[in-house]
Design a protein around this motif. Structure first.
Motif, short mmCIF file in Angstrom:
data_model
loop_
_atom_site.label_atom_id
_atom_site.label_comp_id
_atom_site.label_asym_id
_atom_site.label_seq_id
_atom_site.Cartn_x
_atom_site.Cartn_y
_atom_site.Cartn_z
N TYR A 101 1.00 -1.13 0.44
CA TYR A 101 0.57 -0.54 0.01
C TYR A 101 0.75 1.26 0.32
O TYR A 101 1.70 1.73 0.98
CB TYR A 101 -1.10 -0.41 0.96
N PRO A 103 -1.99 6.15 6.12
CA PRO A 103 -0.84 5.06 7.40
C PRO A 103 -1.15 4.04 6.46
O PRO A 103 -2.44 3.24 6.12
CB PRO A 103 -1.02 4.69 8.40
N ALA A 104 -0.32 3.03 5.90
CA ALA A 104 -0.37 1.60 5.70
C ALA A 104 -0.98 0.81 6.49
O ALA A 104 -1.68 0.00 5.87
CB ALA A 104 1.15 1.19 5.03
N ALA A 105 -0.60 1.35 7.69
CA ALA A 105 -1.32 0.23 9.16
C ALA A 105 -3.02 0.40 8.73
O ALA A 105 -3.47 -0.59 8.59
CB ALA A 105 -1.42 0.46 9.95
N LEU A 106 -3.60 1.25 8.35
CA LEU A 106 -4.70 1.35 7.94
C LEU A 106 -5.33 0.64 7.12
O LEU A 106 -6.55 0.05 6.90
CB LEU A 106 -4.97 2.48 7.99
N ASN A 116 -6.20 -2.57 4.60
CA ASN A 116 -7.00 -3.22 4.59
C ASN A 116 -6.90 -5.29 3.01
O ASN A 116 -7.41 -3.86 2.29
CB ASN A 116 -8.29 -4.15 5.03
N PHE A 173 -7.13 -10.27 12.26
CA PHE A 173 -5.86 -9.85 13.30
C PHE A 173 -5.43 -11.36 13.35
O PHE A 173 -4.03 -11.71 14.08
CB PHE A 173 -6.83 -9.59 14.46
N GLU A 217 -2.26 -12.38 11.32
CA GLU A 217 -1.51 -11.75 11.06
C GLU A 217 -0.96 -11.83 12.44
O GLU A 217 0.48 -12.17 12.66
CB GLU A 217 -1.95 -10.62 11.28
N LYS A 218 -1.78 -12.42 13.15
CA LYS A 218 -1.57 -12.75 15.47
C LYS A 218 -0.56 -14.08 14.57
O LYS A 218 0.77 -14.14 15.19
CB LYS A 218 -1.83 -12.72 15.85
#
Length: 110
Positions: A22, A27-30, A32, A102, A105-106
């Motif tokens: 992205y 922010p890239a963290a947002l 999906n 989540f 990824e975890k």
């Protein structure tokens, strides 16, 4: 976010959602990738534009040479009470998808 054809073509040219990078606004963290990558890939394949073709192996769309893809919010399609029930179901699906992403990824990190 979805109005920039060149950016969509670049994102959709990624080989997979895991390799999707992205580089858009915010922010890239947002971002999906589970949602954004399939939309970008579909838009790239349907577009058939030179920008899209530069991103990878893209065939001309069978629909015709002139094609416009637009993304709309579900509230535009389901007015009133119909939308309220639809929104509750979508919220439930979104919640489940967020928990699944989540957990995935975890588990990949640990």
């Amino acid at each position: 976010l979805l109005r920039d054809d060149e950016r969509l073509a670049r994102w959709g040219a990624s080989p997979s959602a895991r390799e999707f990078v992205y580089d858009g606004d915010g922010p890239a963290a947002l971002a999906n990738p589970d949602l954004l990558y399939p939309i970008a890939e579909l838009a790239r394949k349907l577009g058939g534009s030179p920008q899209a073709a530069a991103g990878g192996d893209v065939r001309e769309p069978c629909i015709g040479k002139s094609l416009e893809v637009s993304f709309r919010h579900s509230a535009d399609a389901f007015p009133g009470r119909t939308y309220e029930g639809f929104a509750r179901r979508i919220d439930d699906y979104a919640r489940r998808a967020a928990v699944w992403a989540f957990e995935r990824e975890k588990n990949a990190v640990y």
